[in-house]
Design a protein around this motif. Structure first.
Motif, short mmCIF file in Angstrom:
data_model
loop_
_atom_site.label_atom_id
_atom_site.label_comp_id
_atom_site.label_asym_id
_atom_site.label_seq_id
_atom_site.Cartn_x
_atom_site.Cartn_y
_atom_site.Cartn_z
N LYS A 76 7.78 -3.91 4.77
CA LYS A 76 6.92 -3.37 5.47
C LYS A 76 6.01 -2.13 5.01
N HIS A 77 6.62 -1.47 4.07
CA HIS A 77 6.04 -0.21 3.19
C HIS A 77 5.28 -0.90 1.92
N LEU A 78 5.98 -1.91 1.40
CA LEU A 78 5.50 -2.38 0.26
C LEU A 78 3.99 -3.39 0.41
N ILE A 79 3.87 -3.63 1.81
CA ILE A 79 2.53 -4.25 1.97
C ILE A 79 1.51 -3.36 1.79
N GLY A 80 1.75 -2.12 2.51
CA GLY A 80 0.77 -1.03 2.37
C GLY A 80 0.23 -0.65 1.00
N ILE A 81 1.56 -0.63 0.12
CA ILE A 81 1.43 -0.30 -1.20
C ILE A 81 0.18 -1.40 -2.02
N PHE A 82 0.58 -2.67 -1.76
CA PHE A 82 0.06 -3.69 -2.34
C PHE A 82 -1.61 -3.73 -1.86
N VAL A 83 -1.58 -3.43 -0.53
CA VAL A 83 -3.07 -3.33 0.04
C VAL A 83 -3.88 -2.28 -0.76
N LEU A 84 -3.45 -1.15 -0.88
CA LEU A 84 -4.03 -0.02 -1.62
C LEU A 84 -4.31 -0.43 -3.07
#
Length: 224
Positions: free
Chosen positions: A60-68
């Motif tokens: 859930k949080h890694l998706i946000g990191i990869f989007v950034l």
């Protein structure tokens, strides 16, 4: 079991972040742009959240990191292709001091106060503002100082920045920098004539052109 999970998550996120920042490109920490700074903070925050709460799936949080990460890579690619995008993303340098005179209106526009100015002048070993030929506030917030002693005379004209050729390019990404030529007391006609003498006829094929301290031109052509 929970501590064991936190340790494993920390190790995993550690290597993920190393890979992400390596792929984002190399830049000194002190020279981060506003965009770099914001992205770094957001990635760090998401990384911490993914570690401290073992009950929430890491994905859930890694998706946000990869989007950034993807946003950063996309904007970096656009910045390589367009000077306007670079100015929007990274900002552009501002002349705060010119020929010993402080440009207060520019300082107000950049929200740059006199305490900041005096601090950075001291860091550059400058005692008197009158000794400064140019003080350029870079997009990173650092003040680059060119003293009057740094100005070099070539022929009958004085060329500041000649020992700092990358500060004020006369051609950048195929476009003649009229404002910089004016600062150097040169014209686009003079520049084109000098380039023709060197065998360069199309300025659009030139990535970077600067003036060396002896008055000669440094030219770097675009890769075919």
């Amino acid at each position: 079991m929970e501590y064991y999970t936190i340790v494993l998550r920390t190790i995993f996120v550690y290597f993920i972040l190393i890979g992400v920042f390596r792929l984002m490109g190399k830049r000194e920490i002190g020279k981060l742009s506003v965009l770099d700074f914001v992205v770094s903070i957001m990635i760090a925050e998401l990384a911490v959240i993914s570690i401290e709460d073992p009950k929430v799936p890491m994905l859930k949080h890694l998706i946000g990191i990869f989007v950034l990460f993807l946003i950063q890579i996309f904007l970096a690619f656009l910045s390589l292709k367009s000077k306007k995008v670079r100015e929007i993303v990274d900002g552009k340098p501002s002349i705060i001091i010119e020929n010993g005179h402080i440009n207060e209106s520019e300082m107000k526009r950049q929200r740059y106060n006199f305490d900041d100015l005096l601090t950075q002048l001291r860091e550059n070993n400058v005692r008197n503002v009158t000794d400064v030929e140019f003080g350029i506030l870079e997009s990173t917030g650092k003040l680059s100082v060119i003293t009057k002693e740094d100005s070099v005379k070539t022929g009958d004209s004085e060329i500041p920045y000649s020992n700092l050729p990358l500060v004020f390019p006369v051609i950048l990404d195929g476009k003649i920098q009229e404002e910089h030529l004016k600062k150097l007391d040169k014209t686009s006609l003079w520049l084109r004539q000098e380039l023709r003498k060197m065998g360069f006829r199309d300025t659009k094929k030139i990535t970077l052109c600067t003036i060396n301290k002896n008055g000669t031109l440094y030219v770097d052509q675009k890769d075919e």
